[in-house]
Design a protein around this motif. Sequence first.
Motif, PDB file in Angstrom:
ATOM      1  N   ARG A  81       0.805  -1.220   0.000  1.00 33.49           N
ATOM      2  CA  ARG A  81       0.000   0.000   0.000  1.00 33.49           C
ATOM      3  C   ARG A  81       0.842   1.276   0.000  1.00 33.49           C
ATOM      4  N   ALA A  82       2.150   1.130  -0.191  1.00 33.86           N
ATOM      5  CA  ALA A  82       3.009   2.316  -0.219  1.00 33.86           C
ATOM      6  C   ALA A  82       2.576   3.288  -1.306  1.00 33.86           C
ATOM      7  N   GLY A  83       2.223   2.757  -2.466  1.00 33.72           N
ATOM      8  CA  GLY A  83       1.767   3.615  -3.557  1.00 33.72           C
ATOM      9  C   GLY A  83       0.476   4.332  -3.222  1.00 33.72           C
ATOM     10  N   ASP A  84      -0.411   3.662  -2.466  1.00 31.20           N
ATOM     11  CA  ASP A  84      -1.665   4.289  -2.064  1.00 31.20           C
ATOM     12  C   ASP A  84      -1.414   5.506  -1.178  1.00 31.20           C
ATOM     13  N   VAL A  85      -0.447   5.367  -0.244  1.00 32.89           N
ATOM     14  CA  VAL A  85      -0.110   6.494   0.627  1.00 32.89           C
ATOM     15  C   VAL A  85       0.306   7.691  -0.214  1.00 32.89           C
ATOM     16  N   ARG A  86       1.208   7.466  -1.152  1.00 29.32           N
ATOM     17  CA  ARG A  86       1.741   8.583  -1.933  1.00 29.32           C
ATOM     18  C   ARG A  86       0.669   9.197  -2.829  1.00 29.32           C
ATOM     19  N   ASP A  87      -0.246   8.373  -3.343  1.00 28.01           N
ATOM     20  CA  ASP A  87      -1.339   8.918  -4.148  1.00 28.01           C
ATOM     21  C   ASP A  87      -2.237   9.825  -3.302  1.00 28.01           C
ATOM     22  N   LEU A  88      -2.559   9.390  -2.081  1.00 30.33           N
ATOM     23  CA  LEU A  88      -3.403  10.190  -1.198  1.00 30.33           C
ATOM     24  C   LEU A  88      -2.723  11.509  -0.837  1.00 30.33           C
ATOM     25  N   VAL A  89      -1.445  11.439  -0.490  1.00 28.62           N
ATOM     26  CA  VAL A  89      -0.726  12.645  -0.078  1.00 28.62           C
ATOM     27  C   VAL A  89      -0.546  13.589  -1.258  1.00 28.62           C
ATOM     28  N   ARG A  90      -0.271  13.037  -2.425  1.00 22.43           N
ATOM     29  CA  ARG A  90      -0.144  13.881  -3.615  1.00 22.43           C
ATOM     30  C   ARG A  90      -1.460  14.625  -3.886  1.00 22.43           C
ATOM     31  N   ALA A  91      -2.576  13.912  -3.732  1.00 25.01           N
ATOM     32  CA  ALA A  91      -3.888  14.544  -3.924  1.00 25.01           C
ATOM     33  C   ALA A  91      -4.125  15.624  -2.883  1.00 25.01           C
ATOM     34  N   GLY A  92      -3.711  15.362  -1.639  1.00 24.25           N
ATOM     35  CA  GLY A  92      -3.893  16.339  -0.580  1.00 24.25           C
ATOM     36  C   GLY A  92      -3.071  17.591  -0.802  1.00 24.25           C
ATOM     37  N   LEU A  93      -1.840  17.445  -1.240  1.00 27.06           N
ATOM     38  CA  LEU A  93      -0.996  18.601  -1.506  1.00 27.06           C
ATOM     39  C   LEU A  93      -1.540  19.409  -2.674  1.00 27.06           C
ATOM     40  N   ALA A  94      -2.002  18.716  -3.695  1.00 26.94           N
ATOM     41  CA  ALA A  94      -2.578  19.421  -4.848  1.00 26.94           C
ATOM     42  C   ALA A  94      -3.822  20.199  -4.433  1.00 26.94           C
ATOM     43  N   ALA A  95      -4.667  19.574  -3.596  1.00 23.83           N
ATOM     44  CA  ALA A  95      -5.882  20.250  -3.130  1.00 23.83           C
ATOM     45  C   ALA A  95      -5.550  21.457  -2.269  1.00 23.83           C
ATOM     46  N   ALA A  96      -4.409  21.394  -1.571  1.00 27.12           N
ATOM     47  CA  ALA A  96      -3.993  22.513  -0.722  1.00 27.12           C
ATOM     48  C   ALA A  96      -3.311  23.615  -1.521  1.00 27.12           C
ATOM     49  N   GLY A  97      -3.169  23.404  -2.834  1.00 26.68           N
ATOM     50  CA  GLY A  97      -2.570  24.424  -3.681  1.00 26.68           C
ATOM     51  C   GLY A  97      -1.062  24.391  -3.729  1.00 26.68           C
ATOM     52  N   VAL A  98      -0.457  23.273  -3.311  1.00 26.31           N
ATOM     53  CA  VAL A  98       0.995  23.142  -3.378  1.00 26.31           C
ATOM     54  C   VAL A  98       1.374  22.800  -4.811  1.00 26.31           C
ATOM     55  N   ALA A  99       2.141  23.667  -5.434  1.00 24.59           N
ATOM     56  CA  ALA A  99       2.435  23.508  -6.857  1.00 24.59           C
ATOM     57  C   ALA A  99       3.262  22.268  -7.140  1.00 24.59           C
TER      58      ALA A  99
END
Length: 352
Positions: free
Chosen positions: A39-57
């Motif tokens: 599930r390592a890839g799942d973690v990174r997908d979730l965090v990537r989505a969260g950073l994008a939603a927070a406006g982190v370029a």
Amino acid sequence: MSGEHVLVTGGTGFVGAHCIVQLLEAGHRVRTTVRSHARAGDVRDLVRAGLAAAGVASTARVDDVEVVPADLMHDDGWPEAVAGTDFVLHVASPFPVRQPKDENELIVPARDGALRVLRAARAAGVRRVVLTSSFAAIGYGHAVDPGRPFTEEDWTNPDGPNVTPYVKSKTIAERAAWDFVEGTGGDLELAVVNPVAIFGPALGRDFSSSIEILLGLLNGRVPAVPPGTTTGVDVRDVADLHVRAMTHPDAAGERFLAVAGDPIAFHDLAVMLRDRLGADAKHVPTRVLPRWLVQAGAVVNAELRAVAPQLRRSQGASHEKAERMLGWHPRSTEDAIVASAESLVRLGLVRP
């Protein structure tokens, strides 16, 4: 404290992923646990989505998140998980929509998992553990007093009336954590966050039971809304409170209620969804079920079973302590609920 090394348990979880997002935004190095390294890839997908939603370029730092396997029911992996970390956010804990027949299915992993993490943290010289507990450890098993809000001074009576296995598990686990730190914790510090129902944007298909109930309303899985009220808080504010409890020098030895505001009636919640989401909320019912029907339907319907304990609750909870000590200012309950619903639409989970 930018750059400190932090372990977050349960990185694929709703709260855990949002904690990782905020830690990365603050410049911390992050390690997280999953039960299976697959599930390592799942973690990174979730965090990537969260950073994008927070406006982190740029989300390049997601690849620097270290993912390690560790199971709350086994000692293996925990020494490696905590090694070299300064802080631990112990977020992982079971939270099912459906209550098990055997309460120990929840109590044992919640209690033993918390103690397992605390023992490993003490041995590794971790400075502070922030434990995700729950309002479940505060507001159940005793008489409701609508004349005053619940505070961090209150504790659930696990032997009281209408105490579910989940409520009992969170109370027992938090008590065990405080007893451990006060008795044999050495220099290890503990702070605890006690959220009410957690809403806010889902980053993937792992989200809180509160949002599962909301999804049931959006998809019209119940014919009418239950009577009674709920209190809520946005997951982004819960994560923010974890980080504040981790870094603030005065937070050691303290509990902090994570609640946005006054209770909201389920009927008002439904009307708000209809008003603010328009056609995306067209299946949300606005009729109110009789209390007796909710109690009868809870026998066979998971969504009704989850809200049945709230039928006679009207007592609110206060975030005065978190605001006063840590400068915490949460979003409104309404905004948190709408953010949840909008994210469920984006994820394609709401039927047209």
